[in-house]
Design an enzyme around this catalytic site. Sequence first.
Site, PDB file in Angstrom:
ATOM      1  N   GLU A 207       4.838  -4.661   7.610  1.00 37.86           N
ATOM      2  CA  GLU A 207       4.126  -3.548   8.246  1.00 37.86           C
ATOM      3  C   GLU A 207       4.699  -3.166   9.613  1.00 37.86           C
ATOM      4  O   GLU A 207       4.752  -1.982   9.971  1.00 37.86           O
ATOM      5  CB  GLU A 207       2.629  -3.886   8.380  1.00 37.86           C
ATOM      6  CG  GLU A 207       1.838  -3.773   7.088  1.00 37.86           C
ATOM      7  CD  GLU A 207       1.799  -5.053   6.281  1.00 37.86           C
ATOM      8  OE1 GLU A 207       0.896  -5.205   5.445  1.00 37.86           O
ATOM      9  OE2 GLU A 207       2.688  -5.910   6.488  1.00 37.86           O
TER      10      GLU A 207
ATOM     11  N   ALA B 220       0.849  -1.190   0.000  1.00 38.35           N
ATOM     12  CA  ALA B 220       0.000   0.000   0.000  1.00 38.35           C
ATOM     13  C   ALA B 220       0.886   1.242   0.000  1.00 38.35           C
ATOM     14  O   ALA B 220       2.084   1.186   0.302  1.00 38.35           O
ATOM     15  CB  ALA B 220      -0.928  -0.020   1.203  1.00 38.35           C
TER      16      ALA B 220
ATOM     17  N   GLY C  36       0.209  -5.006   1.798  1.00 39.60           N
ATOM     18  CA  GLY C  36      -1.125  -5.026   1.215  1.00 39.60           C
ATOM     19  C   GLY C  36      -1.174  -5.765  -0.101  1.00 39.60           C
ATOM     20  O   GLY C  36      -2.215  -6.318  -0.479  1.00 39.60           O
TER      21      GLY C  36
ATOM     22  N   GLU D 236      -1.546  -9.365   0.824  1.00 35.39           N
ATOM     23  CA  GLU D 236      -2.939  -9.584   1.215  1.00 35.39           C
ATOM     24  C   GLU D 236      -3.836  -9.683  -0.019  1.00 35.39           C
ATOM     25  O   GLU D 236      -4.758 -10.518  -0.076  1.00 35.39           O
ATOM     26  CB  GLU D 236      -3.402  -8.444   2.138  1.00 35.39           C
ATOM     27  CG  GLU D 236      -2.725  -8.470   3.499  1.00 35.39           C
ATOM     28  CD  GLU D 236      -2.756  -7.139   4.212  1.00 35.39           C
ATOM     29  OE1 GLU D 236      -3.606  -6.292   3.856  1.00 35.39           O
ATOM     30  OE2 GLU D 236      -1.934  -6.939   5.128  1.00 35.39           O
TER      31      GLU D 236
END
Length: 263
Positions: free
Chosen positions: A140, A72, A117, A120
């Site tokens: 993260e 992200a 992300g 994910e």
Amino acid sequence: MNTRTFEVAHARAEIEAGGIATLTMQDAGVLNILSTPVIDGLREALARLREDDSVRVLVLRGASDRAFVAGADIAEMAALDEAKARRFISNLRDLCNAVRHFPVPVIARIPGWCLGGGLEFALACDLRICADHAQFGMPEVKVGIPSVIHAALMPPLIGAANSAWMLLTGELIDARRALDWGLVNAAVPEAELDGAVRKLAEGFAALGPAALRQQKKLLRRWETMSVDEAIEDSVAEFGAAFNTGEPQKFMNEFLASKRRAKS
């Protein structure tokens, strides 16, 4: 080849006559970063593809081959407060759920980095095929946040110990370890990646579309049921399959091929 295309901001979709659809993330930088505009574009494209009954399999990829998705947008996240952070992660959750609950199989084409992300996003896909130099990680914790949303899919997929290592250390693993752990389904030389993805997609496209959609739906339902409940739940789906005509078609073709082989 008869191919239909459409574009929205940050996403291009191609649907071949045989039912193979490819959704490409665009204008997201060389590492295919998930910012809010990119997430919004992908969600819009997925919603349109979901309504297209001709789609039998979906391939997800980035325009750049340096990554599937390298995470992200840290620049965007650095400016968030609690309320904005909730909105950002909820939007990413909804994108991943759109993939996870897409009615046909979804293949992640992973040519390089697959981080945070982006991992994910890949975990929300049904199958993951990577180049043998790809790198995977959930870093993260190294930027002050926990791994959330579809990181929750990791423990049942790769086990509690491996998940704890990835989520708590934030360290990377290579394609070989990702394959050994079951994080990816195949790791192939980069030159063979498109061929491997294509072969898998063509296999799905050759199957009965109704049966394939039933199986995808069952896989998602079984995740929320006990084994006994899942067994009972599947009885009605088996019966309903015979209303589509697909069992009769494929079984009779199989029997005919056996008869030809004997003659």
